[in-house]
Design a protein around this motif. Structure first.
Motif, PDB file in Angstrom:
ATOM      1  N   GLY A   1       9.787  -6.296  -5.694  1.00  0.00           N
ATOM      2  CA  GLY A   1      10.587  -6.859  -4.600  1.00  0.00           C
ATOM      3  C   GLY A   1      10.342  -6.068  -3.452  1.00  0.00           C
ATOM      4  N   GLN A   2       9.816  -4.922  -3.437  1.00  0.00           N
ATOM      5  CA  GLN A   2       9.371  -4.122  -2.355  1.00  0.00           C
ATOM      6  C   GLN A   2       8.294  -4.728  -1.663  1.00  0.00           C
ATOM      7  N   GLU A   3       7.312  -4.946  -2.492  1.00  0.00           N
ATOM      8  CA  GLU A   3       5.897  -5.686  -1.813  1.00  0.00           C
ATOM      9  C   GLU A   3       6.531  -6.887  -1.199  1.00  0.00           C
ATOM     10  N   ALA A   4       7.208  -7.793  -1.806  1.00  0.00           N
ATOM     11  CA  ALA A   4       7.739  -9.043  -1.143  1.00  0.00           C
ATOM     12  C   ALA A   4       8.620  -8.839   0.023  1.00  0.00           C
ATOM     13  N   LEU A   5       9.337  -7.913   0.286  1.00  0.00           N
ATOM     14  CA  LEU A   5      10.166  -7.493   1.474  1.00  0.00           C
ATOM     15  C   LEU A   5       9.042  -7.177   2.528  1.00  0.00           C
ATOM     16  N   HIS A   6       8.127  -6.411   2.319  1.00  0.00           N
ATOM     17  CA  HIS A   6       7.067  -6.099   3.159  1.00  0.00           C
ATOM     18  C   HIS A   6       6.275  -7.242   3.782  1.00  0.00           C
ATOM     19  N   LEU A   7       5.812  -8.003   2.761  1.00  0.00           N
ATOM     20  CA  LEU A   7       5.175  -9.341   3.150  1.00  0.00           C
ATOM     21  C   LEU A   7       6.015 -10.174   3.895  1.00  0.00           C
TER      22      LEU A   7
END
Length: 523
Positions: free
Chosen positions: A37-43
């Motif tokens: 989820g964190q990586e998704a928010l960054h993208l």
């Protein structure tokens, strides 16, 4: 084309979805993947994502937690949930978070493809609706759009705007004050004495520009009170060079039989605060040439800038009549006339009319002053020729007629001052090139010493001194009105060594180029 994000903590599932479908075929240009989820928010923060497919059961941050954050930051994001758990609570929570589809693992490729195609179709329909709304708002001139244009016109002319206007640009119109922008100015051919027709023609050009710029979200097109069309382009949104966009606009104008405007492209502006620099860079070459023409025509600045082209043409005709029967002076007036046709972007039909009228006056004036019999059929033949010619050929044929008329004239008494005039014209046009007394003398078929004496007698300055003074004048103009670096300006005014340019500039202006620019802009 849209961008898709796949979020799943299992790499095989992420890669399987990525490779399972020919995404481009169904309207997906870029497909990104995230393992959490964190990586998704960054993208999502770094990219423009239109559709997200996310797993529900993930470590660290669940799919539902990710969706909740997305809804607060990107409410228009189209979300599809992918889960291996056939759980009513998951489904109910997904519906509450406005998830658009809930698919169970293992997912069938055909089902997944149809689900994404449905979201692409929705986004296409929304985009078409938005484009129509933008076009209607812009062409109908709503109060909000007119207000936006007035604020931007202030910035284009280097005026300050209020904090409320700044907030309006950022909050309501989504302009970023640090965004890279570039100004393009379109000048439609003048239609003498017919303001309503000029306005109608300008509106046709503006509507096409809105369709190609505003609707495609590349920037904003507007029309100033003097009927200049201005494009404020957001550089990072352009997929092709500006020239390609201009050619597309020209092509559409040609299809609708609308006269092609003159195009002036400004420099890149690093933010709205410097928008006037790009605008000045676009118009500076044209304004400089017009000012040179005004001086050559000996017209007052107000009469030249405020009058219609017909007023300028009257002045040119009188100059030509006054020059008769001096062939060299008449040809010089014609050269000024040809320049004016280009600078004021006179239409093809009006070019023919003006050329015929000027040549007719030249004929009658010449034969009246020389007491010669007027040859029959000359003007009729010229009229016949001009009926089928383009703009450039019209000018060339007209010049040829004048040349033939004065072919046998000998203007020995004016030979020396004509040579100096030609040298001055050459210097003015070629300031960026290497210039020398020997070169200029050779062009006029004089020895350097004799040419130097003639030049000083005519201008009151030595030739080299005159060249340096004109280069410094041009450099001052560029420093004040453009953002070009000092090295670039040095090249434009004919200095290959930036240090030598700085020394020469300081000698004439009392300050180095950079200091001169800072002091002048502050003050």
């Amino acid at each position: 084309m849209y961008n898709l994000l796949v979020v799943d903590d299992e790499m095989m599932i992420r890669e399987g979805i990525k490779k399972a479908i020919d995404w481009e075929k169904i309207g997906i240009k870029i497909i990104l993947t995230a393992a959490s989820g964190q990586e998704a928010l960054h993208l999502l923060q770094q990219n423009e994502i239109n559709i997200m497919i996310t797993d529900i059961n993930m470590s660290e941050m669940s799919g539902l937690q990710l969706i909740a954050q997305c809804r607060s930051q990107w409410p228009d994001l189209r979300i599809i949930v992918l889960s291996g758990y056939d759980d009513f609570e998951y489904a109910r929570e997904s519906l509450r978070l406005k998830v658009l589809d809930f698919l169970l693992k293992p997912i069938d490729e055909t089902t997944l493809q149809e689900t994404v195609k449905k979201q692409v179709a929705y986004l296409d329909e929304l985009k078409d609706k938005t484009k129509k709304e933008i076009y209607l708002h812009r062409t109908l001139g709503t109060a909000a759009q007119l207000n936006l244009e007035q604020i931007l016109i202030k910035l284009l002319h280097g005026n300050t705007i209020t904090s409320e206007e700044q907030q309006m640009l950022t909050a309501h119109y989504y302009f970023n004050f640090k965004e890279s922008l570039q100004v393009v100015v379109l000048l439609s051919p003048a239609i003498d004495r017919n303001i309503s027709q000029e306005y109608l023609q300008g509106n046709k050009v503006l509507n096409i520009c809105i369709e190609q710029v505003d609707v495609k979200e590349l920037g904003l097109a507007l029309m100033e009170t003097d009927r200049k069309i201005i494009l404020i382009l957001q550089i990072e949104r352009l997929e092709k060079p500006i020239e390609a966009l201009i050619e597309k606009i020209k092509s559409m104008l040609k299809q609708q039989a609308i006269p092609i405007p003159q195009v002036c492209i400004g420099s890149k502006s690093e933010g709205l605060a410097d928008l006037h620099i790009s605008y000045n860079d676009a118009l500076l070459p044209l304004d400089s040439k017009k000012e040179e023409l005004r001086k050559a025509l000996q017209m007052k600045r107000s009469a030249f800038s405020q009058g219609q082209y017909a007023d300028i043409f009257i002045n040119i005709k009188q100059m030509l009549i006054d020059a008769t029967p001096n062939g060299d002076k008449v040809m010089h007036v014609f050269e000024l006339f040809a320049q004016s046709l280009s600078l004021f972007n006179i239409s093809e039909n009006n070019t023919k009319r003006y050329c015929f009228e000027l040549i007719s006056d030249a004929f009658f004036s010449y034969f009246n002053s020389t007491s010669c019999a007027l040859p029959k059929g000359k003007l009729s033949k010229l009229m016949e020729l001009l009926r089928t010619t383009g703009k450039n050929d019209t000018i060339a044929i007209s010049k040829g007629y004048l040349t033939c008329l004065y072919a046998k004239e000998e203007q020995l008494s004016a030979q020396w001052d004509e040579a100096i005039r030609k040298a001055i014209d050459y210097i003015q046009i070629n300031l960026n090139k290497d210039l020398s007394v020997s070169q200029l003398a050779e062009m006029q078929h004089y020895t350097p010493n004799y040419f130097s004496r003639l030049f000083k007698k005519e201008t009151g300055q030595g030739c080299n001194e005159y060249i340096v003074s004109k280069r410094i004048e041009k450099a001052k103009e560029l420093l004040l009105n453009t953002n070009f670096p000092t090295g670039k300006i040095a090249e434009l005014v004919g200095y290959r060594d930036i240090n030598y340019f700085s020394i020469a500039f300081k000698k004439y202006c009392g300050a180095a180029p950079t200091s001169y620019r800072k002091r002048a802009r502050k003050g």
